[in-house]
Scaffold this motif. Sequence first.
Motif, PDB file in Angstrom:
ATOM      1  N   PHE A   1       0.830  -1.215   0.000  1.00  0.00           N
ATOM      2  CA  PHE A   1       0.000   0.000   0.000  1.00  0.00           C
ATOM      3  C   PHE A   1       0.859   1.257   0.000  1.00  0.00           C
ATOM      4  CE2 PHE A   1       0.821   0.463   4.534  1.00  0.00           C
ATOM      5  CZ  PHE A   1       0.930  -0.855   4.967  1.00  0.00           C
ATOM      6  N   GLU A   2       0.278   2.325  -0.506  1.00  0.00           N
ATOM      7  CA  GLU A   2       0.930   3.631  -0.481  1.00  0.00           C
ATOM      8  C   GLU A   2      -0.131   4.691  -0.240  1.00  0.00           C
ATOM      9  OE1 GLU A   2       3.283   4.403  -4.012  1.00  0.00           O
ATOM     10  OE2 GLU A   2       4.989   3.318  -3.168  1.00  0.00           O
ATOM     11  N   ILE A   3       0.252   5.750   0.448  1.00  0.00           N
ATOM     12  CA  ILE A   3      -0.655   6.884   0.618  1.00  0.00           C
ATOM     13  C   ILE A   3      -0.092   8.006  -0.245  1.00  0.00           C
ATOM     14  CG2 ILE A   3      -1.797   8.410   2.282  1.00  0.00           C
ATOM     15  CD1 ILE A   3      -2.255   5.447   2.929  1.00  0.00           C
ATOM     16  N   LEU A   4      -0.905   8.461  -1.201  1.00  0.00           N
ATOM     17  CA  LEU A   4      -0.396   9.414  -2.190  1.00  0.00           C
ATOM     18  C   LEU A   4      -1.009  10.797  -2.006  1.00  0.00           C
ATOM     19  CD1 LEU A   4      -0.602   7.091  -5.322  1.00  0.00           C
ATOM     20  CD2 LEU A   4       1.385   7.527  -3.904  1.00  0.00           C
ATOM     21  N   THR A   5      -0.207  11.804  -2.390  1.00  0.00           N
ATOM     22  CA  THR A   5      -0.692  13.179  -2.328  1.00  0.00           C
ATOM     23  C   THR A   5      -0.290  13.911  -3.596  1.00  0.00           C
ATOM     24  OG1 THR A   5      -0.517  15.279  -1.159  1.00  0.00           O
ATOM     25  CG2 THR A   5       1.419  13.898  -1.099  1.00  0.00           C
ATOM     26  N   THR A   6      -1.061  14.929  -3.956  1.00  0.00           N
ATOM     27  CA  THR A   6      -0.647  15.768  -5.074  1.00  0.00           C
ATOM     28  C   THR A   6      -0.190  17.124  -4.535  1.00  0.00           C
ATOM     29  OG1 THR A   6      -2.968  16.366  -5.296  1.00  0.00           O
ATOM     30  CG2 THR A   6      -2.110  14.787  -6.889  1.00  0.00           C
ATOM     31  N   ALA A   7      -0.167  17.250  -3.209  1.00  0.00           N
ATOM     32  CA  ALA A   7       0.140  18.546  -2.591  1.00  0.00           C
ATOM     33  C   ALA A   7       1.585  18.987  -2.815  1.00  0.00           C
ATOM     34  CB  ALA A   7      -0.156  18.493  -1.100  1.00  0.00           C
ATOM     35  N   LEU A   8       2.469  18.074  -3.223  1.00  0.00           N
ATOM     36  CA  LEU A   8       3.875  18.451  -3.388  1.00  0.00           C
ATOM     37  C   LEU A   8       4.260  18.526  -4.861  1.00  0.00           C
ATOM     38  CD1 LEU A   8       5.242  16.076  -0.616  1.00  0.00           C
ATOM     39  CD2 LEU A   8       4.980  18.540  -0.443  1.00  0.00           C
ATOM     40  N   GLY A   9       3.287  18.843  -5.709  1.00  0.00           N
ATOM     41  CA  GLY A   9       3.556  18.880  -7.144  1.00  0.00           C
ATOM     42  C   GLY A   9       3.045  17.591  -7.752  1.00  0.00           C
TER      43      GLY A   9
ATOM     44  N   GLN B   1       2.236  13.723  -8.307  1.00  0.00           N
ATOM     45  CA  GLN B   1       1.762  12.806  -7.269  1.00  0.00           C
ATOM     46  C   GLN B   1       2.954  12.097  -6.593  1.00  0.00           C
ATOM     47  OE1 GLN B   1      -0.546   9.201  -8.287  1.00  0.00           O
ATOM     48  NE2 GLN B   1      -2.181  10.170  -7.135  1.00  0.00           N
ATOM     49  N   SER B   2       3.002  12.141  -5.276  1.00  0.00           N
ATOM     50  CA  SER B   2       4.094  11.444  -4.603  1.00  0.00           C
ATOM     51  C   SER B   2       3.576  10.783  -3.341  1.00  0.00           C
ATOM     52  CB  SER B   2       5.233  12.411  -4.280  1.00  0.00           C
ATOM     53  OG  SER B   2       4.762  13.458  -3.484  1.00  0.00           O
ATOM     54  N   ALA B   3       4.361   9.811  -2.861  1.00  0.00           N
ATOM     55  CA  ALA B   3       3.905   9.008  -1.719  1.00  0.00           C
ATOM     56  C   ALA B   3       4.320   9.656  -0.406  1.00  0.00           C
ATOM     57  CB  ALA B   3       4.481   7.610  -1.825  1.00  0.00           C
ATOM     58  N   VAL B   4       3.364   9.758   0.514  1.00  0.00           N
ATOM     59  CA  VAL B   4       3.675  10.241   1.862  1.00  0.00           C
ATOM     60  C   VAL B   4       4.013   9.055   2.751  1.00  0.00           C
ATOM     61  CG1 VAL B   4       2.907  11.789   3.690  1.00  0.00           C
ATOM     62  CG2 VAL B   4       1.672  11.724   1.547  1.00  0.00           C
ATOM     63  N   ALA B   5       3.518   7.878   2.374  1.00  0.00           N
ATOM     64  CA  ALA B   5       3.796   6.676   3.179  1.00  0.00           C
ATOM     65  C   ALA B   5       3.679   5.458   2.273  1.00  0.00           C
ATOM     66  CB  ALA B   5       2.796   6.570   4.323  1.00  0.00           C
ATOM     67  N   GLY B   6       4.384   4.415   2.647  1.00  0.00           N
ATOM     68  CA  GLY B   6       4.291   3.179   1.863  1.00  0.00           C
ATOM     69  C   GLY B   6       4.638   1.995   2.736  1.00  0.00           C
ATOM     70  N   GLY B   7       4.112   0.846   2.351  1.00  0.00           N
ATOM     71  CA  GLY B   7       4.442  -0.329   3.148  1.00  0.00           C
ATOM     72  C   GLY B   7       3.845  -1.581   2.568  1.00  0.00           C
ATOM     73  N   GLY B   8       3.885  -2.627   3.352  1.00  0.00           N
ATOM     74  CA  GLY B   8       3.320  -3.888   2.905  1.00  0.00           C
ATOM     75  C   GLY B   8       3.832  -5.056   3.720  1.00  0.00           C
ATOM     76  N   ARG B   9       3.400  -6.214   3.293  1.00  0.00           N
ATOM     77  CA  ARG B   9       3.729  -7.459   3.978  1.00  0.00           C
ATOM     78  C   ARG B   9       5.051  -8.000   3.456  1.00  0.00           C
ATOM     79  NH1 ARG B   9       1.574 -11.154   7.188  1.00  0.00           N
ATOM     80  NH2 ARG B   9      -0.286 -10.069   7.890  1.00  0.00           N
ATOM     81  N   TYR B  10       5.839  -8.607   4.337  1.00  0.00           N
ATOM     82  CA  TYR B  10       7.119  -9.205   3.901  1.00  0.00           C
ATOM     83  C   TYR B  10       7.330 -10.532   4.632  1.00  0.00           C
ATOM     84  CZ  TYR B  10       8.399  -6.289   7.949  1.00  0.00           C
ATOM     85  OH  TYR B  10       8.415  -5.676   9.181  1.00  0.00           O
ATOM     86  N   ASP B  11       6.455 -11.486   4.323  1.00  0.00           N
ATOM     87  CA  ASP B  11       6.446 -12.749   5.067  1.00  0.00           C
ATOM     88  C   ASP B  11       7.689 -13.615   4.875  1.00  0.00           C
ATOM     89  OD1 ASP B  11       4.023 -12.099   6.165  1.00  0.00           O
ATOM     90  OD2 ASP B  11       2.817 -13.234   4.731  1.00  0.00           O
ATOM     91  N   ALA B  12       8.468 -13.363   3.811  1.00  0.00           N
ATOM     92  CA  ALA B  12       9.636 -14.220   3.585  1.00  0.00           C
ATOM     93  C   ALA B  12      10.932 -13.599   4.102  1.00  0.00           C
ATOM     94  CB  ALA B  12       9.765 -14.518   2.091  1.00  0.00           C
ATOM     95  N   LEU B  13      10.883 -12.308   4.445  1.00  0.00           N
ATOM     96  CA  LEU B  13      12.133 -11.582   4.710  1.00  0.00           C
ATOM     97  C   LEU B  13      12.890 -12.066   5.954  1.00  0.00           C
ATOM     98  CD1 LEU B  13      14.071  -9.261   4.021  1.00  0.00           C
ATOM     99  CD2 LEU B  13      12.581  -7.712   5.293  1.00  0.00           C
ATOM    100  N   ILE B  14      12.156 -12.400   7.002  1.00  0.00           N
ATOM    101  CA  ILE B  14      12.831 -12.727   8.259  1.00  0.00           C
ATOM    102  C   ILE B  14      13.654 -14.016   8.097  1.00  0.00           C
ATOM    103  CG2 ILE B  14      12.422 -13.227  10.731  1.00  0.00           C
ATOM    104  CD1 ILE B  14       9.793 -11.283   9.871  1.00  0.00           C
ATOM    105  N   LYS B  15      13.055 -14.994   7.436  1.00  0.00           N
ATOM    106  CA  LYS B  15      13.781 -16.241   7.163  1.00  0.00           C
ATOM    107  C   LYS B  15      14.955 -15.967   6.222  1.00  0.00           C
ATOM    108  CE  LYS B  15      13.269 -21.025   6.742  1.00  0.00           C
ATOM    109  NZ  LYS B  15      12.795 -21.942   5.725  1.00  0.00           N
ATOM    110  N   GLU B  16      14.693 -15.151   5.228  1.00  0.00           N
ATOM    111  CA  GLU B  16      15.721 -14.806   4.241  1.00  0.00           C
ATOM    112  C   GLU B  16      16.958 -14.192   4.923  1.00  0.00           C
ATOM    113  OE1 GLU B  16      15.796 -15.020   0.860  1.00  0.00           O
ATOM    114  OE2 GLU B  16      17.697 -13.891   0.842  1.00  0.00           O
TER     115      GLU B  16
END
Length: 438
Positions: free
Chosen positions: A266-274, A276-291
């Motif tokens: 997911f990302e939270i987008l804004t056009t307030a800075l010219g 469109q750009s992301a103010v926040a982003g993230g997601g699931r990473y179920d394989a990373l810890i084992k990796e």
Amino acid sequence: MIQTIRGFRDILPEDTPLWQAIESCASKLFENFGFKEIRIPIMEKTELFARSIGETTDIVEKEMYTFPDRKGDKLTLRPEATASVVRAFIQHSMGASDSVQKLYTIGPMFRRERPQKGRYRQFYQINAEVFGIASPYIDAQLILILNELFKRLGLSELEAHINSLGCKECRPNFQKELLTFLQDKKEQLCENCLRRMDKNPLRTLDCKVPDCREALKDAPSTLNHLCSGCQDHFETVKSVLTEQGVDFIVDKTLVRGLDYYSKTTFEILTTALGAQSAVAGGGRYDALIKELGGDETYGIGFAIGLDRLAEIVAQMINSNAQEDAKAQTSKAHFLELMHSNSPDIFIIPLGDKAIRLAYMWTSALNIAGIKTETDYSGRSLKSLMKRADKLNAQYVLIAGDKEIEDNALVLRNMGTKEQYFVTTDNPVEQVETLLNRV
Ligand code: HAM
């Protein structure tokens, strides 16, 4: 004169109250949801980022500040926090004491990108990470938390985009189809995409080059290739958000710039800075810890770009647009927070004896929690009244040699012009009573 490095900047005292207000709003909200703060180093072994973010990402290929230390170890200024939080989780066996961990951290990150409005080489992130929860409810909850934070900050013009990238079961099928699609578009793709295509075809979907974007606009979507587990997971996230009244847009192009994601992004987008750009982003990473060498553990999180967030909150505060009552309240709340650094009292000492007393009282009042300022220069009443005004002091305490002799200092409310008399013995107690601080 020596100046800051390009893309690096000072956050000046006039701006820090806003930053502090945002940080405290976020940490309070996180703590309500059971998050605890973790503080992690600013530098790590390069390998940590290369392995987690991915060798073929822009961040690892071209944006990291990497250098050998004096012994030749390859070190990197962190470009993001997730890898370090995961490293800490594994290194301290945090999962052993409690299989569910909710952690947040706030601090600077470093990426050598091309600086522009809202994009810096040292920037700040507010990060939240959750370990040990497979359920899609936590995916929805993290998006809800972001939504709530932005609401509390008085921001309404933001768009939440969500997508699902599938898992190790369904991703290979999708990648195969994407690769076939890309083979047909080879002529239109940039060198980077061509180079990354075979190793990591998903990365082409994140390319910012306009020709690539055009060529890829009909690219296959992960959403059409989800296995039933990923499909159900995504449906639950969407239906929970809908039930909670959180608006979102399903965006099949949202692949994110880091390789570790699976399922929800997911990302939270804004056009307030010219653009469109992301103010926040993230997601699931179920394989990373084992990796990265840990036990198999579910992971999900997000990062908010604090520089961008502060900029849009500042725009909101300074805007003169027609506002509804709610927007006015958040604006008032922020203005109050930003002025919270003004002194309660400015002591105006007139004469040498008074200066010594002013120093003593300033110290005692500040220790008692009443913000007090004074001036030691021996300037006139008129010029010190001006100074009190400039500092936005709520009260002035006038202490001339005569007032001290008469044992009657004048405490004046700068707003209402009301005056009180304070005796010289124990002024702290009297001021506390008059200001209702006891
Ligand atoms: P990211 O999307 O790379 O994700 O960065 C998160 C946010 O940091 C962006 O949405 C943006 O607001 C801000 N940001 C990124 N680069 C810059 C820059 N050069 N200047 C100003 N702001 C910037 C991550 O970093 C992931 N670690 C998020 C995450 C946490 N995923 C799971 N857990």
